[in-house]
Design a protein around this motif. Structure first.
Motif, mmCIF file in Angstrom:
data_model
loop_
_atom_site.group_PDB
_atom_site.id
_atom_site.type_symbol
_atom_site.label_atom_id
_atom_site.label_comp_id
_atom_site.label_asym_id
_atom_site.label_seq_id
_atom_site.Cartn_x
_atom_site.Cartn_y
_atom_site.Cartn_z
ATOM 1 N N TYR A 51 -28.132 -94.466 -71.742
ATOM 2 C CA TYR A 51 -29.449 -95.095 -71.813
ATOM 3 C C TYR A 51 -30.489 -94.172 -71.187
ATOM 4 O O TYR A 51 -30.396 -93.832 -69.996
ATOM 5 C CB TYR A 51 -29.474 -96.413 -71.037
ATOM 6 N N SER A 52 -31.490 -93.785 -71.969
ATOM 7 C CA SER A 52 -32.662 -93.157 -71.363
ATOM 8 C C SER A 52 -33.457 -94.249 -70.663
ATOM 9 O O SER A 52 -33.150 -95.441 -70.798
ATOM 10 C CB SER A 52 -33.525 -92.481 -72.434
ATOM 11 N N PRO A 110 -17.592 -96.811 -70.410
ATOM 12 C CA PRO A 110 -17.058 -96.516 -69.067
ATOM 13 C C PRO A 110 -17.369 -95.112 -68.564
ATOM 14 O O PRO A 110 -17.463 -94.890 -67.351
ATOM 15 C CB PRO A 110 -15.546 -96.730 -69.229
ATOM 16 N N GLU A 111 -17.515 -94.155 -69.482
ATOM 17 C CA GLU A 111 -17.865 -92.797 -69.078
ATOM 18 C C GLU A 111 -19.333 -92.482 -69.387
ATOM 19 O O GLU A 111 -19.746 -91.319 -69.383
ATOM 20 C CB GLU A 111 -16.958 -91.786 -69.786
ATOM 21 N N GLY A 112 -20.093 -93.522 -69.655
ATOM 22 C CA GLY A 112 -21.490 -93.339 -70.014
ATOM 23 C C GLY A 112 -22.400 -93.223 -68.799
ATOM 24 O O GLY A 112 -21.948 -93.107 -67.656
ATOM 25 N N ALA A 113 -23.697 -93.280 -69.048
ATOM 26 C CA ALA A 113 -24.663 -93.088 -67.963
ATOM 27 C C ALA A 113 -25.954 -93.838 -68.264
ATOM 28 O O ALA A 113 -26.243 -94.187 -69.412
ATOM 29 C CB ALA A 113 -24.958 -91.609 -67.774
ATOM 30 N N ILE A 114 -26.726 -94.074 -67.210
ATOM 31 C CA ILE A 114 -28.071 -94.649 -67.321
ATOM 32 C C ILE A 114 -29.024 -93.749 -66.549
ATOM 33 O O ILE A 114 -28.777 -93.414 -65.397
ATOM 34 C CB ILE A 114 -28.132 -96.081 -66.756
ATOM 35 N N VAL A 146 -28.424 -94.989 -59.435
ATOM 36 C CA VAL A 146 -27.706 -95.319 -60.665
ATOM 37 C C VAL A 146 -27.632 -94.072 -61.535
ATOM 38 O O VAL A 146 -28.634 -93.637 -62.109
ATOM 39 C CB VAL A 146 -28.393 -96.471 -61.423
ATOM 40 N N ARG A 147 -26.439 -93.501 -61.614
ATOM 41 C CA ARG A 147 -26.261 -92.283 -62.411
ATOM 42 C C ARG A 147 -25.167 -92.439 -63.460
ATOM 43 O O ARG A 147 -25.227 -91.822 -64.510
ATOM 44 C CB ARG A 147 -25.927 -91.099 -61.497
ATOM 45 N N ASN A 148 -24.174 -93.255 -63.178
ATOM 46 C CA ASN A 148 -23.069 -93.409 -64.112
ATOM 47 C C ASN A 148 -22.768 -94.893 -64.320
ATOM 48 O O ASN A 148 -23.421 -95.769 -63.751
ATOM 49 C CB ASN A 148 -21.833 -92.661 -63.609
ATOM 50 N N ALA A 149 -21.758 -95.153 -65.125
ATOM 51 C CA ALA A 149 -21.429 -96.540 -65.475
ATOM 52 C C ALA A 149 -21.009 -97.353 -64.258
ATOM 53 O O ALA A 149 -21.353 -98.535 -64.134
ATOM 54 C CB ALA A 149 -20.318 -96.551 -66.524
ATOM 55 N N GLU A 150 -20.257 -96.722 -63.348
ATOM 56 C CA GLU A 150 -19.812 -97.414 -62.144
ATOM 57 C C GLU A 150 -21.003 -97.863 -61.310
ATOM 58 O O GLU A 150 -21.053 -99.008 -60.808
ATOM 59 C CB GLU A 150 -18.914 -96.482 -61.321
ATOM 60 N N ASP A 151 -21.990 -96.959 -61.148
ATOM 61 C CA ASP A 151 -23.206 -97.305 -60.410
ATOM 62 C C ASP A 151 -23.958 -98.443 -61.096
ATOM 63 O O ASP A 151 -24.495 -99.346 -60.430
ATOM 64 C CB ASP A 151 -24.141 -96.091 -60.316
ATOM 65 N N ALA A 152 -23.998 -98.388 -62.418
ATOM 66 C CA ALA A 152 -24.749 -99.392 -63.172
ATOM 67 C C ALA A 152 -24.184 -100.788 -62.967
ATOM 68 O O ALA A 152 -24.932 -101.768 -62.845
ATOM 69 C CB ALA A 152 -24.757 -99.036 -64.660
#
Length: 587
Positions: free
Chosen positions: A140-141, A158-162, A248-254
């Motif tokens: 997500y931008s 799961p390996e994505g990012a925001i 918030v940088r990765n899916a876990e953070d999100a």
């Protein structure tokens, strides 16, 4: 003699062959266009979802694009859709019994914050139908997440990012490059904040420019955080803190900070949608793309019509081309609407950073005359600044989005001096004979202006600025002194402009239409969007060389194309301009 005849016959044969090949090519393209058009209207089965990615070009109004569905090896497809059709299709999906929800799959969205807000508001309205919206993406931008925050559920790979770091705005400065080339940009302007010329004179923002950019960027950011906070039930203070620390940088953070509801792979996401649709796991989901969704428009036979006239792009003298606001062309359209008795009101949709001061005044005059005959409302898009505000000033009421960039009431003149490049670097010299002392003013490019010449140009810039202020003062019913105090070339957001009295309401084009209907005392009316689309064959013939080059090289240039176009456009805009400081990119 026979040799000459043979050569002549060969030339004629080549020309005839070329004409035949060209005609066959047009017929072939026409057939492809007709085929793609006939297939573009997707049939929507029952129990379907509307798929929205918004990863294609989004323009103000859908234009005829005969090459849009052609996938040329090495170049890909050039699909685009107008904001007008995006909004209409979301509204239609809300009322379409066959569509049960929206699958939002955004990643990078190339559109301004005002347009993005209109799309988001349309999705908020869609939810009143009790249909679902599910958002999913690998990455997500910030704009994509802003849009996704309206969804019932947000998922990420799961390996994505925001990307959530706060907003920034950058400007490309060219002074050192021009110095190395031996080019001096001679600038005459009015307005402390009229910063369109800064990239040619400085290597960084002036303090005044930094002040205004900081002001409008913070205004946009406040609205950005407020909407996300409402959608995700997270306080704006928390969002600001998270962005500032880049937490918030990765899916876990999100998941940790409640930016998303869960981490899912694509197959798990599809199972989630199947559950909502009550579709068996081994069955496929019925989906229709926003690009091909073609709902049947409701017919309205009312003789009373409200015209929505789109004016988007740079304001230029003459007719202009698609993507420009030609002063003569738009004025002619306004005159036609003014004389049409079936048109009871006009909504002028403005999305422009400005341009030619002369063309702006020509258009202003037609808006002023039309307003005396029937209601005229203005709806502002991403930009309605400088010349864009000039043409809006005479309207009965002005509507803007919170993130609209407007104002920039100021004027500048820019005359290039190529003496260093031509004389010193290339060894080229120009000599001429003139009949008068000022015969070569603004045409002799290999010398600097004299003090007397600069004084003459400054007087003209001041005169145009005074006219501009008078137009705004008359239209907004405020004093010229007040206009000058909030003018000076300063850019404001829609929110700020509302407080200053430069706009009347925060709202989209639909609110402007409703206001036009109310002022015209219309209970029943039909909406007509102008200018009308060209037919595909005419669009092929009118496709400009510039548009073809842009289309062919866009993929190769990638993100760098905007910088090249900024430099090219800036160098072309010589003479008197009423223009926003520069192309403003907010990330």
């Amino acid at each position: 003699m026979d040799f000459v005849k043979h050569i002549f016959a060969t030339i004629i044969g080549v020309l005839v062959t070329f004409v035949i090949i060209f005609v066959v090519f047009l017929v072939f393209i026409g057939a492809l266009v007709q085929q793609s058009t006939s297939q573009s209207a997707a049939i929507v089965p029952d129990n379907s979802v509307l798929y929205m990615s918004l990863d294609h070009e989004i323009v103000e109004k859908t234009e005829s694009n005969p090459f849009g569905d052609l996938n040329i090896p090495g170049y890909g497809a050039s699909k685009s859709i107008g904001l007008n059709d995006i909004l209409k299709r979301i509204q239609a999906a809300k009322e379409d019994d066959n569509i049960k929800g929206i699958y939002l799959n955004p990643s990078t969205i190339n559109v301004g914050f005002a347009s993005l807000k209109e799309i988001r508001d349309a999705l908020v309205d869609f939810k009143t139908s009790k249909k679902f919206i599910v958002a999913y993406s690998e990455m997500y931008s910030q704009k994509a997440y802003y849009l996704a925050s309206v969804a019932d559920k947000i998922y990420v790979n799961p390996e994505g990012a925001i990307d959530f770091r706060g907003l920034s705005s950058s400007v490309v400065f060219m002074k050192d490059a021009l110095d190395k080339l031996g080019v001096e940009m001679q600038v005459v302007k009015v307005g402390t904040y009229k910063s369109a010329v800064e990239p040619f004179l400085l290597n960084e923002m002036s303090s005044a420019n930094r002040e205004q950019v900081t002001s409008y960027l913070n205004s946009i950011y406040a609205s950005f955080l407020t909407d996300i906070a409402e959608g995700r039930k997270i306080s704006t203070d928390s969002l600001d803190r998270i962005a500032d620390a880049f937490l918030v940088r990765n899916a876990e953070d999100a998941v940790k900070y409640k930016f998303v509801d869960a981490k899912l792979y694509k197959d798990e996401l599809l199972d989630e949608i199947k559950d909502r649709l009550k579709v068996e796991k081994d069955k496929d989901i019925s989906a229709v793309s926003l690009l091909t969704y073609s709902p049947k428009e409701k017919e309205n036979s009312s003789k009373n019509k409200i015209a929505v006239l789109y004016a988007y792009g740079n304001i230029v003298d003459g007719e202009g081309t698609t993507g420009d606001i030609g002063g003569d062309k738009l004025s002619r359209q306004l005159r036609k609407l003014r004389k049409d008795d079936d048109i009871k009101a006009v909504v002028l949709r403005v999305n422009s950073p400005g341009g030619s001061a002369l063309a702006s005044d020509i258009i202003w005059r037609e808006v002023e005359l039309t307003r005396k005959v029937k209601p005229v409302m203005v709806s502002m898009g991403d930009y309605a600044a400088s010349g864009g505000y000039y043409i809006a000033a005479a309207a009965d009421s002005i509507f803007a989005e919170k993130g609209t960039l407007t104002g920039s009431i100021g004027v500048f003149g820019m005359i290039p001096n190529f003496k260093g490049l031509l004389n010193d670097k290339l060894g080229i010299h120009i000599d001429e004979v003139s009949t008068g002392k000022f015969s070569n003013l603004m045409s002799d490019m290999d010398r600097p202006m004299t003090a007397e010449e600069r004084s003459i140009v400054q007087l003209e810039v001041d005169r145009i600025y005074n006219t501009f202020m008078k137009r705004v003062a008359d239209g907004r019913k405020i004093s010229v002194q007040r206009v000058d105090s909030i003018g000076q070339g300063r850019v404001w957001t829609g929110n700020q402009a509302l407080e200053l009295g430069l706009v009347d309401k925060i709202g989209n084009v639909q609110r402007a239409v409703q206001a036009a209907a109310y002022k015209a005392k219309l209970a029943d009316y039909a909406i007509v969007e102008l200018p009308e689309k060209e037919d595909p064959f005419s669009s092929i013939l009118s496709t400009s060389k510039e548009k073809i080059k842009t289309w062919l090289f866009a993929e190769e240039l990638g993100d760098y194309q905007k910088y090249i176009y900024d430099i090219r456009n800036a160098l072309q805009h010589t003479g008197m301009q009423a223009r926003i400081p520069y192309t403003i990119e907010i990330y």
